[in-house]
Design an enzyme around this catalytic site. Structure first.
Site, PDB file in Angstrom:
ATOM      1  N   ARG A   1       0.967  -1.199   0.214  1.00  0.00           N
ATOM      2  CA  ARG A   1      -0.033  -0.098   0.020  1.00  0.00           C
ATOM      3  C   ARG A   1       0.913   1.287  -0.015  1.00  0.00           C
ATOM      4  O   ARG A   1       1.981   1.211   0.177  1.00  0.00           O
ATOM      5  CB  ARG A   1      -1.014   0.111   1.361  1.00  0.00           C
ATOM      6  CG  ARG A   1      -0.444  -0.540   2.391  1.00  0.00           C
ATOM      7  CD  ARG A   1       0.133   0.236   3.462  1.00  0.00           C
ATOM      8  NE  ARG A   1      -0.130   1.729   3.468  1.00  0.00           N
ATOM      9  CZ  ARG A   1       0.893   2.517   3.561  1.00  0.00           C
ATOM     10  NH1 ARG A   1       2.251   2.064   3.761  1.00  0.00           N
ATOM     11  NH2 ARG A   1       0.785   3.617   3.467  1.00  0.00           N
TER      12      ARG A   1
ATOM     13  N   ARG B   1      -7.547  -0.951  -6.744  1.00  0.00           N
ATOM     14  CA  ARG B   1      -7.746   0.212  -5.895  1.00  0.00           C
ATOM     15  C   ARG B   1      -7.909   1.576  -6.701  1.00  0.00           C
ATOM     16  O   ARG B   1      -7.157   1.755  -7.667  1.00  0.00           O
ATOM     17  CB  ARG B   1      -6.609   0.495  -4.849  1.00  0.00           C
ATOM     18  CG  ARG B   1      -6.735  -0.872  -3.711  1.00  0.00           C
ATOM     19  CD  ARG B   1      -5.717  -0.406  -2.759  1.00  0.00           C
ATOM     20  NE  ARG B   1      -6.200   0.680  -1.768  1.00  0.00           N
ATOM     21  CZ  ARG B   1      -5.587   1.208  -0.731  1.00  0.00           C
ATOM     22  NH1 ARG B   1      -4.304   1.080  -0.516  1.00  0.00           N
ATOM     23  NH2 ARG B   1      -6.161   1.882   0.024  1.00  0.00           N
TER      24      ARG B   1
ATOM     25  N   ALA C   1       0.604   5.009  -2.095  1.00  0.00           N
ATOM     26  CA  ALA C   1       0.765   5.277  -3.687  1.00  0.00           C
ATOM     27  C   ALA C   1       1.958   4.874  -4.352  1.00  0.00           C
ATOM     28  O   ALA C   1       1.751   4.379  -5.468  1.00  0.00           O
ATOM     29  CB  ALA C   1       0.485   6.664  -3.759  1.00  0.00           C
TER      30      ALA C   1
ATOM     31  N   ASP D   1      -2.131  10.676  -2.375  1.00  0.00           N
ATOM     32  CA  ASP D   1      -2.429   9.501  -3.202  1.00  0.00           C
ATOM     33  C   ASP D   1      -2.792  10.059  -4.521  1.00  0.00           C
ATOM     34  O   ASP D   1      -2.687   9.449  -5.539  1.00  0.00           O
ATOM     35  CB  ASP D   1      -3.839   8.545  -2.690  1.00  0.00           C
ATOM     36  CG  ASP D   1      -3.148   7.781  -1.379  1.00  0.00           C
ATOM     37  OD1 ASP D   1      -2.997   8.330  -0.289  1.00  0.00           O
ATOM     38  OD2 ASP D   1      -2.837   6.796  -1.777  1.00  0.00           O
TER      39      ASP D   1
HETATM   40  O1  MRU Z   1      -4.869   3.070   2.255  1.00  0.00           O
HETATM   41  P1  MRU Z   1      -3.150   3.255   2.044  1.00  0.00           P
HETATM   42  O2  MRU Z   1      -2.543   2.824   3.453  1.00  0.00           O
HETATM   43  O3  MRU Z   1      -2.583   2.897   0.684  1.00  0.00           O
HETATM   44  O4  MRU Z   1      -3.001   4.972   2.149  1.00  0.00           O
HETATM   45  C1  MRU Z   1      -1.830   5.477   1.986  1.00  0.00           C
HETATM   46  C2  MRU Z   1      -1.751   7.050   2.323  1.00  0.00           C
HETATM   47  O5  MRU Z   1      -2.793   7.598   2.360  1.00  0.00           O
HETATM   48  C3  MRU Z   1      -0.454   7.406   1.848  1.00  0.00           C
HETATM   49  O6  MRU Z   1      -0.208   8.718   2.789  1.00  0.00           O
HETATM   50  C4  MRU Z   1      -0.312   7.819   0.504  1.00  0.00           C
HETATM   51  O7  MRU Z   1      -0.253   7.017  -0.404  1.00  0.00           O
HETATM   52  C5  MRU Z   1       1.059   8.465   0.377  1.00  0.00           C
HETATM   53  S1  MRU Z   1       2.543   7.250   0.223  1.00  0.00           S
HETATM   54  C6  MRU Z   1       3.946   7.996   0.064  1.00  0.00           C
END
Ligand code: MRU
Length: 369
Positions: A56, A99, A58, A247
């Site tokens: 997980r 996703r 981004a 994201d």
């Molecule tokens: O649901 P997730 O854990 O994938 O959400 C991740 C986030 O919201 C992070 O802050 C975002 O992807 C930035 S990662 C460098």
């Protein structure tokens, strides 16, 4: 020493071996109790790993998607490059459904499709091998990008700074090093002493399980707080700076990030605390004009009702579980990118720093919504 400690960590995600190899990734659902690696030998397993949040964040999702394309087409029986391109399209459509919010996933799929489209030779096997090289390049470029983000934003963290972050935008969310946490790692390497407050980040606890885990391993002072404590900390004067990841960043600078980010930004504004976002250029989506057009993933209500195995909501009461929210550009002091700082957060500044033509087309063409 920070880097030495961090380099002892396995890679968040990598391709192991040659074209017949597999994707190995840290299973982020098991941390901090267990540091275990998941091996994905087929695209379906990788899709599940994305959906279940074993991988997980981004940028890591972009890398996973690129490697997923290789898993999905390497055994293709396509006799011609044209047929293989059709298979690549099919696998991209499948992975694009895993996703919806992090645009890096779609950015990477677009890049893999473009690589296939530009392939000028007749050899199908040559293209398969070349797709693997491209996926590995996406990983390696992200690692370099994260270091550059750290350098571009570390000046925000001085001796004594109290930093609040939400969710996990660190080593585990990227090829390595992170985006928001890259600022902290770089400041730490420069010898600065500061304190990080990590929001727990309900319902899946990426802040307490992941951010606290990796920062403490790196020797950075970190305290976990429940999400509803951020206002108190700010009022007590403990927070000088907020930094989060992103994201998806719309053309006008609105930022989608883990749900709760918006609340933190509003609190920061009320307390006159600068709120920054750190993100690579692959997180910018020039085709989405503003934040209200960003697709927000809604996850299973059970994640709220029965978090980590215990019933915490009456079984017959509905729960709402959006995974992300949108912070309007006006609440964001600046966005740290590998190409420099975007400040103020305005469309023309975004285009100038990212080197895009104002109003020009972005490169994300594959959409789930
Ligand atoms: O649901 P997730 O854990 O994938 O959400 C991740 C986030 O919201 C992070 O802050 C975002 O992807 C930035 S990662 C460098």
């Amino acid at each position: 020493m920070t880097t030495a400690t961090l380099q002892n960590l396995p890679r968040t995600i990598e391709w192991v071996g040659d074209l017949s190899g597999h994707v190995a990734l840290i299973d982020q659902t098991l941390l901090p109790e267990h540091l275990a690696i998941v091996q994905c030998h087929d695209v379906q397993t990788l899709w599940q790993a994305i959906r279940r949040l074993q991988v997980r964040g981004a940028p890591a999702l972009g890398i996973a998607a690129a490697m997923g394309v290789v898993l999905g087409v390497r055994s293709s029986r396509a006799a011609t490059v044209e047929e293989l391109r059709a298979d690549i399209d099919g696998v991209c459509a499948y992975l694009g459904g895993a996703r919806p919010t992090a645009v890096n996933l779609f950015w990477a799929l677009d890049r893999m499709r473009a690589w296939g489209a530009a392939w000028g030779r007749a050899a199908v096997d040559g293209l398969k091998l070349s797709l693997l090289e491209e996926a590995r390049r996406i990983r390696d470029e992200d690692a370099a990008t994260c270091r550059a983000i750290g350098c571009a934003g570390a000046h925000l963290i001085r001796d004594g700074t109290g930093v609040l972050t939400h969710c996990n935008a660190g080593w585990l969310a990227t090829a390595e090093f992170g985006t928001a946490l890259a600022l902290m790692y770089t400041a730490h390497e420069a010898g600065r002493r500061f304190h990080v407050y990590a929001d727990e980040t309900r319902p899946l606890l990426q802040g307490s399980r992941l951010t606290a885990w990796e920062l403490s391993r790196a020797g950075i002072d970190v305290t976990v707080v429940c999400d509803n404590m951020a206002g108190l900390l700010m009022r007590q004067g403990k927070i000088d700076l907020v930094v989060t990841g992103a994201d998806r960043i719309a053309a006008n600078g609105d930022v989608a990030n883990k749900v709760g980010t918006y609340s933190v930004a509003v609190l920061a504004e009320a307390h006159r605390i600068p709120f920054y976002v750190a993100a690579p250029s692959s997180t910018f989506d020039s085709q989405t004009p503003s934040g209200d057009r960003i697709p927000i993933e809604e996850r299973d209500a059970e994640e709220v009702r029965r978090g980590f195995g215990r019933l915490t909501v009456p079984a017959d009461v509905p729960c709402f579980n959006p995974a992300f929210d949108v912070t309007p550009a006006r609440l964001i002091r600046g966005i740290v990118t590998e190409r420099g700082m975007i400040e103020p957060v305005q469309r023309d500044r975004i285009d100038a720093v990212l080197g895009k033509e104002p109003g020009g087309r972005g490169h994300h063409t594959l959409r789930r919504e």
